[in-house]
Write a protein that holds these residues in place. Sequence first.
Motif, PDB file in Angstrom:
ATOM      1  N   ILE A  30      35.350  45.048  33.450  1.00 14.31           N
ATOM      2  CA  ILE A  30      36.519  45.603  34.137  1.00 14.31           C
ATOM      3  C   ILE A  30      36.943  46.899  33.450  1.00 14.31           C
ATOM      4  CG2 ILE A  30      38.912  45.179  34.841  1.00 14.31           C
ATOM      5  CD1 ILE A  30      38.373  42.190  34.624  1.00 14.31           C
ATOM      6  N   ASP A  31      37.310  47.881  34.233  1.00 17.01           N
ATOM      7  CA  ASP A  31      37.915  49.098  33.688  1.00 17.01           C
ATOM      8  C   ASP A  31      39.360  48.757  33.323  1.00 17.01           C
ATOM      9  OD1 ASP A  31      38.482  51.718  32.999  1.00 17.01           O
ATOM     10  OD2 ASP A  31      38.838  52.356  35.077  1.00 17.01           O
ATOM     11  N   SER A  96      37.875  34.782  33.829  1.00 17.55           N
ATOM     12  CA  SER A  96      39.184  34.578  34.458  1.00 17.55           C
ATOM     13  C   SER A  96      39.719  35.855  35.104  1.00 17.55           C
ATOM     14  CB  SER A  96      40.195  34.067  33.421  1.00 17.55           C
ATOM     15  OG  SER A  96      39.873  32.778  32.984  1.00 17.55           O
ATOM     16  N   LEU A  97      39.678  36.954  34.379  1.00  8.18           N
ATOM     17  CA  LEU A  97      40.318  38.174  34.870  1.00  8.18           C
ATOM     18  C   LEU A  97      39.560  38.775  36.046  1.00  8.18           C
ATOM     19  CD1 LEU A  97      41.499  39.804  31.534  1.00  8.18           C
ATOM     20  CD2 LEU A  97      42.477  37.944  32.885  1.00  8.18           C
ATOM     21  N   GLU A  98      38.245  38.668  36.037  1.00  2.00           N
ATOM     22  CA  GLU A  98      37.465  39.146  37.177  1.00  2.00           C
ATOM     23  C   GLU A  98      37.824  38.364  38.439  1.00  2.00           C
ATOM     24  OE1 GLU A  98      33.202  39.934  36.602  1.00  2.00           O
ATOM     25  OE2 GLU A  98      33.551  39.553  34.478  1.00  2.00           O
ATOM     26  N   CYS A 101      41.449  39.315  39.639  1.00  2.00           N
ATOM     27  CA  CYS A 101      41.495  40.621  40.304  1.00  2.00           C
ATOM     28  C   CYS A 101      40.828  40.561  41.679  1.00  2.00           C
ATOM     29  CB  CYS A 101      40.816  41.676  39.433  1.00  2.00           C
ATOM     30  SG  CYS A 101      41.730  42.130  37.942  1.00  2.00           S
ATOM     31  N   ALA A 102      39.730  39.809  41.776  1.00  2.00           N
ATOM     32  CA  ALA A 102      39.042  39.683  43.064  1.00  2.00           C
ATOM     33  C   ALA A 102      39.938  39.004  44.095  1.00  2.00           C
ATOM     34  CB  ALA A 102      37.745  38.897  42.884  1.00  2.00           C
ATOM     35  N   LEU A 180      49.589  37.917  36.832  1.00  2.00           N
ATOM     36  CA  LEU A 180      48.895  39.122  37.282  1.00  2.00           C
ATOM     37  C   LEU A 180      49.705  39.731  38.413  1.00  2.00           C
ATOM     38  CD1 LEU A 180      46.333  40.878  36.920  1.00  2.00           C
ATOM     39  CD2 LEU A 180      45.332  39.588  38.816  1.00  2.00           C
ATOM     40  N   LEU A 181      50.113  40.975  38.255  1.00  2.00           N
ATOM     41  CA  LEU A 181      51.008  41.633  39.197  1.00  2.00           C
ATOM     42  C   LEU A 181      50.354  42.860  39.807  1.00  2.00           C
ATOM     43  CD1 LEU A 181      54.185  41.534  36.919  1.00  2.00           C
ATOM     44  CD2 LEU A 181      53.617  39.919  38.742  1.00  2.00           C
TER      45      LEU A 181
END
Length: 277
Positions: A30-31, A96-98, A101-102, A180-181
């Motif tokens: 992730i960027d 988790s973060l990928e 965000c998806a 996550l916002l």
Amino acid sequence: MKLSVIVVNQNAGLLLRTALISLINACKNIDYELFIVDNASTDKSLELLASEFPEAQVIANETDQGIAKASNQALKVSTGEYILLVNPDTISGKDSLEKMCAFMDDHADAGGLSVRMLSPQGRFLPESIHGLKKAWAAFFKFIGFAKYLSKTRLQDRNRKEWVEEFQVAEVDILNEACMLLRRSVLNESGLFDERFFMFGHNIDLSYRIRLAGFKNYYFPKTYIINFESQPMAKFSWNYIKYFYGAMFIFAVKYLLKVPEIKVAGIPQLFPSGYEVK
């Protein structure tokens, strides 16, 4: 920039190190940018950050600014399309973060989401879904605000059929341990209300996200481990002041006896000229 990760720290010690290692690993595809806001830690947190995490952007406060204000400090200088606010006593899953965000990419109506939380022993934490401690649930029922939280199970919250651990669901309140916002939604709802020093800031922001016409989601297709450490001793004077003080602030902010304005079917109870923060 796809993602801004913000961690507010105060004397988290080795938990902070573990949290950051897991977050950096979860962001490998992730960027992203990483912010640590330190609220006048007296342990060696700042030395740890300087020696082991030089890529992190550190905001070092000389006094305890509280969680809401400290989060806003990083939010104002961050650039990500999405913002992850996560506690330093958590461990993120490797993908988790990928996945989070998806999900946001696929759900334009989502203002924010929180995820399935597990204890270090692997026990599902049902507050992952309802986002409220029992005292807050009792408070909302007492002041009559519970009727506006139709997606929060304030009655018999732990009934087996209600602990829907693996079901994606719309929720009223995002859990403060991991949120996550969407930045564009924050531009409409506003940042955290800094009057909520340590508690209630997530409840207030979650409610304002709904007032802005967006949805909050519980996303169980990934997880974090939450050690549930307390920032201060429970039943200490400061804990009582900030925990129950947050309830008073919320009641004054939303339950003033003024004409009710309906926004997306949700009450907005502010006097004329009152600015929603």
